[in-house]
Design a protein around this motif. Sequence first.
Motif, PDB file in Angstrom:
ATOM      1  N   VAL A 222      73.448   3.722  59.043  1.00  0.00           N
ATOM      2  CA  VAL A 222      74.704   4.273  59.551  1.00  0.00           C
ATOM      3  C   VAL A 222      75.348   3.257  60.486  1.00  0.00           C
ATOM      4  O   VAL A 222      74.658   2.543  61.220  1.00  0.00           O
ATOM      5  CB  VAL A 222      74.454   5.606  60.288  1.00  0.00           C
ATOM      6  CG1 VAL A 222      75.685   6.063  61.059  1.00  0.00           C
ATOM      7  CG2 VAL A 222      74.036   6.693  59.301  1.00  0.00           C
ATOM      8  N   ILE A 452      76.244  10.170  47.473  1.00  0.00           N
ATOM      9  CA  ILE A 452      74.990   9.530  47.883  1.00  0.00           C
ATOM     10  C   ILE A 452      73.975   9.565  46.742  1.00  0.00           C
ATOM     11  O   ILE A 452      73.311   8.560  46.442  1.00  0.00           O
ATOM     12  CB  ILE A 452      74.421  10.198  49.155  1.00  0.00           C
ATOM     13  CG1 ILE A 452      75.292   9.867  50.368  1.00  0.00           C
ATOM     14  CG2 ILE A 452      72.987   9.744  49.397  1.00  0.00           C
ATOM     15  CD1 ILE A 452      74.873  10.574  51.638  1.00  0.00           C
ATOM     16  N   ILE A 466      76.439   4.311  55.831  1.00  0.00           N
ATOM     17  CA  ILE A 466      77.402   5.386  56.060  1.00  0.00           C
ATOM     18  C   ILE A 466      78.353   4.950  57.176  1.00  0.00           C
ATOM     19  O   ILE A 466      77.915   4.522  58.246  1.00  0.00           O
ATOM     20  CB  ILE A 466      76.689   6.695  56.446  1.00  0.00           C
ATOM     21  CG1 ILE A 466      75.611   7.051  55.395  1.00  0.00           C
ATOM     22  CG2 ILE A 466      77.686   7.822  56.608  1.00  0.00           C
ATOM     23  CD1 ILE A 466      76.142   7.336  54.018  1.00  0.00           C
ATOM     24  N   LEU A 480      79.128  12.518  61.823  1.00  0.00           N
ATOM     25  CA  LEU A 480      77.854  13.132  61.441  1.00  0.00           C
ATOM     26  C   LEU A 480      77.345  14.103  62.485  1.00  0.00           C
ATOM     27  O   LEU A 480      76.489  14.939  62.189  1.00  0.00           O
ATOM     28  CB  LEU A 480      76.803  12.046  61.190  1.00  0.00           C
ATOM     29  CG  LEU A 480      77.125  11.015  60.097  1.00  0.00           C
ATOM     30  CD1 LEU A 480      75.975  10.028  59.949  1.00  0.00           C
ATOM     31  CD2 LEU A 480      77.420  11.688  58.768  1.00  0.00           C
ATOM     32  N   THR A 490      77.672  17.276  57.556  1.00  0.00           N
ATOM     33  CA  THR A 490      77.592  15.933  56.975  1.00  0.00           C
ATOM     34  C   THR A 490      76.341  15.206  57.459  1.00  0.00           C
ATOM     35  O   THR A 490      75.688  14.477  56.707  1.00  0.00           O
ATOM     36  CB  THR A 490      78.838  15.116  57.342  1.00  0.00           C
ATOM     37  OG1 THR A 490      79.067  15.239  58.759  1.00  0.00           O
ATOM     38  CG2 THR A 490      80.059  15.591  56.585  1.00  0.00           C
ATOM     39  N   VAL A 494      73.057  13.513  55.360  1.00  0.00           N
ATOM     40  CA  VAL A 494      72.495  12.173  55.590  1.00  0.00           C
ATOM     41  C   VAL A 494      71.023  12.271  55.978  1.00  0.00           C
ATOM     42  O   VAL A 494      70.187  11.496  55.496  1.00  0.00           O
ATOM     43  CB  VAL A 494      73.314  11.438  56.662  1.00  0.00           C
ATOM     44  CG1 VAL A 494      72.623  10.139  57.089  1.00  0.00           C
ATOM     45  CG2 VAL A 494      74.715  11.133  56.137  1.00  0.00           C
ATOM     46  N   THR A 497      68.863  12.929  52.922  1.00  0.00           N
ATOM     47  CA  THR A 497      68.644  11.706  52.151  1.00  0.00           C
ATOM     48  C   THR A 497      67.640  10.807  52.843  1.00  0.00           C
ATOM     49  O   THR A 497      66.723  10.250  52.210  1.00  0.00           O
ATOM     50  CB  THR A 497      69.971  10.955  51.966  1.00  0.00           C
ATOM     51  OG1 THR A 497      70.912  11.806  51.312  1.00  0.00           O
ATOM     52  CG2 THR A 497      69.772   9.690  51.149  1.00  0.00           C
ATOM     53  N   ARG A 498      67.796  10.637  54.142  1.00  0.00           N
ATOM     54  CA  ARG A 498      66.895   9.776  54.905  1.00  0.00           C
ATOM     55  C   ARG A 498      65.447  10.258  54.796  1.00  0.00           C
ATOM     56  O   ARG A 498      64.523   9.451  54.572  1.00  0.00           O
ATOM     57  CB  ARG A 498      67.338   9.759  56.368  1.00  0.00           C
ATOM     58  CG  ARG A 498      66.438   8.973  57.291  1.00  0.00           C
ATOM     59  CD  ARG A 498      66.885   9.128  58.740  1.00  0.00           C
ATOM     60  NE  ARG A 498      66.867  10.524  59.175  1.00  0.00           N
ATOM     61  CZ  ARG A 498      65.787  11.168  59.580  1.00  0.00           C
ATOM     62  NH1 ARG A 498      64.600  10.558  59.573  1.00  0.00           N
ATOM     63  NH2 ARG A 498      65.856  12.420  59.987  1.00  0.00           N
TER      64      ARG A 498
END
Length: 563
Positions: A222, A452, A466, A480, A490, A494, A497-498
């Motif tokens: 990010v 993503i 990001i 975020l 949002t 993220v 996904t992380r």
Amino acid sequence: MLVKAYSLSSHENRDVFMAEKNKTCLKNPLKPQYNGGIVVNSELNDGLNGWSLAGGAKIGNKVSSDGNKFIVASERKGSYHGFSQTFQLDKEKFYVISGWVQVNHGDDTSIAVIFKTQSGFQHAAWVNAKSGCWSMFKGGLANASGPAQLYFETNNTSIDIWADSISVQPFSQKEWESHQNRSIEKARKSKVAIQVVDSQGKPLPNATISVEQRRADFSFGVTINKNILNNNAYQNWFFSRFKVTVFEDEMKWYSTEATQGNVNYSTADAMVELCKSKGVAVRGHNILWDDPNHQPTWVPALYPQQLSVAADKRVESVVAKYKGEIFHWDVINENLHFNFFESKLGPNASTHFFRLASQFDNTTLFLNDFFTIEKTYEISAPANYLKKIKQLRKEGYGGPLGIGLQGHFSLPIPPYIRSALDMLASAKLPIWITELDVTNTTNQVIFLDQIIKEVVSHPAVEGVLIWSAWKRYGCYRMCLTDKNFNNLPTGDVVDKTRVTLSHEGLVGITNAEGYFETSLFHGDYKAIVAHPSVPKSFQYNFTVTPSGGSDHVKSLSYKFTTA
């Protein structure tokens, strides 16, 4: 206790979504993808069956000297006049569009592949067509329903358009997501089996194995900005999550030399040192920017010779200073859309700056632009991006080169994203999504998750950043967290996904044979092993690498003897 780790690969069926190898220009077109999909008479072996006239033109079926049949539009009265075919589209489906085109004269004719739908015109692909050989186009369409007319458009009406091997292939969203999952398993992960045995070589069931990722092959991070320097909450939120970043503005020319000759890297230095202390890698953005509206205020008034000297000093200054402390550099930002330096210094300006930067650091130097995967935009379409790469090589830059795709989305078109990445992957250069965000709309969270997944699943993409550096009164386009660093929806996307990419919290129990099996993203790991028969836990490091498609077995072992 002996611990063994195996990196395994399983045989997979041929991936029907695999992109055709993109040749620049061929004597004859390849066979149509997906056998043409829903296109009638895709190889033009049945005359003009399925095809009709659009506007004022003549259309016909021709045969080359070696027997290849194709369709031709000649005597065109308008840009879109030629041949067409109509399809019934389903709004719930994604459509991959591909084919081959040629023109009767000229060496670089831009042709748009367009669908006229009930809601308007949708560009599906762009291609730079040549005479004497066939050029491939590939694109995508989504969010369209009802009758849709496919046609080809170029502003030069003196051009005859030839086409062949045209394909329109629909996919359900379930099929699309299934491919994403298969692609991730195949390109990003390997199956791993860890066996725990005692000092006598006997398997130990019910051993607990905690797996921690130490380094990931695939980068996910990010953006940050100077607000992080004196904000503990910002630091805690960011550094507890990410190992790679890019600075929003702090390394840009207008930030480091606001007044000519007064170069000040203090803010960027502080941010670099903070990231180094936390083990976070920093991507370089950017050396120069080709947009005339994003120059230091004193730059536009410079005469060409003065600008040349100032820009060269800037390149040397920032690249030499941060050599070994950052990875990558966006050399001349957005030089597909803009040409500030070219207009002042000549058409080879970009190549000059790439060559100059490479003298001070051998890191990979990137092009970086927008609307290449976000939408079907002619200036920065994949064909023109590839053309810019060829220009850099032709003009003498032979060093490490990368493809930076910003990814500022409004309404994503997944099949176009995938098709654009397929085309760009033909350059065989590293691809990064460098500034991913989604405009704040009702579907922002859904779209962010969708994008993503699409870019992470593409095997040519090596990293995603990001674009959401925190500001108290609002981020560039997408935040975020709130002002107290509580995740917004949002941010949850993220984080999800992380966690998936890092296997955060992964714990396994060995079976009766002492095995724990899982699938891990490629990278370096630490395993912490505990068993009731052992007084204390034991840890060891191992690496999960791509198997290269073979049944490759990699073993790692460590012997532990209990008291």
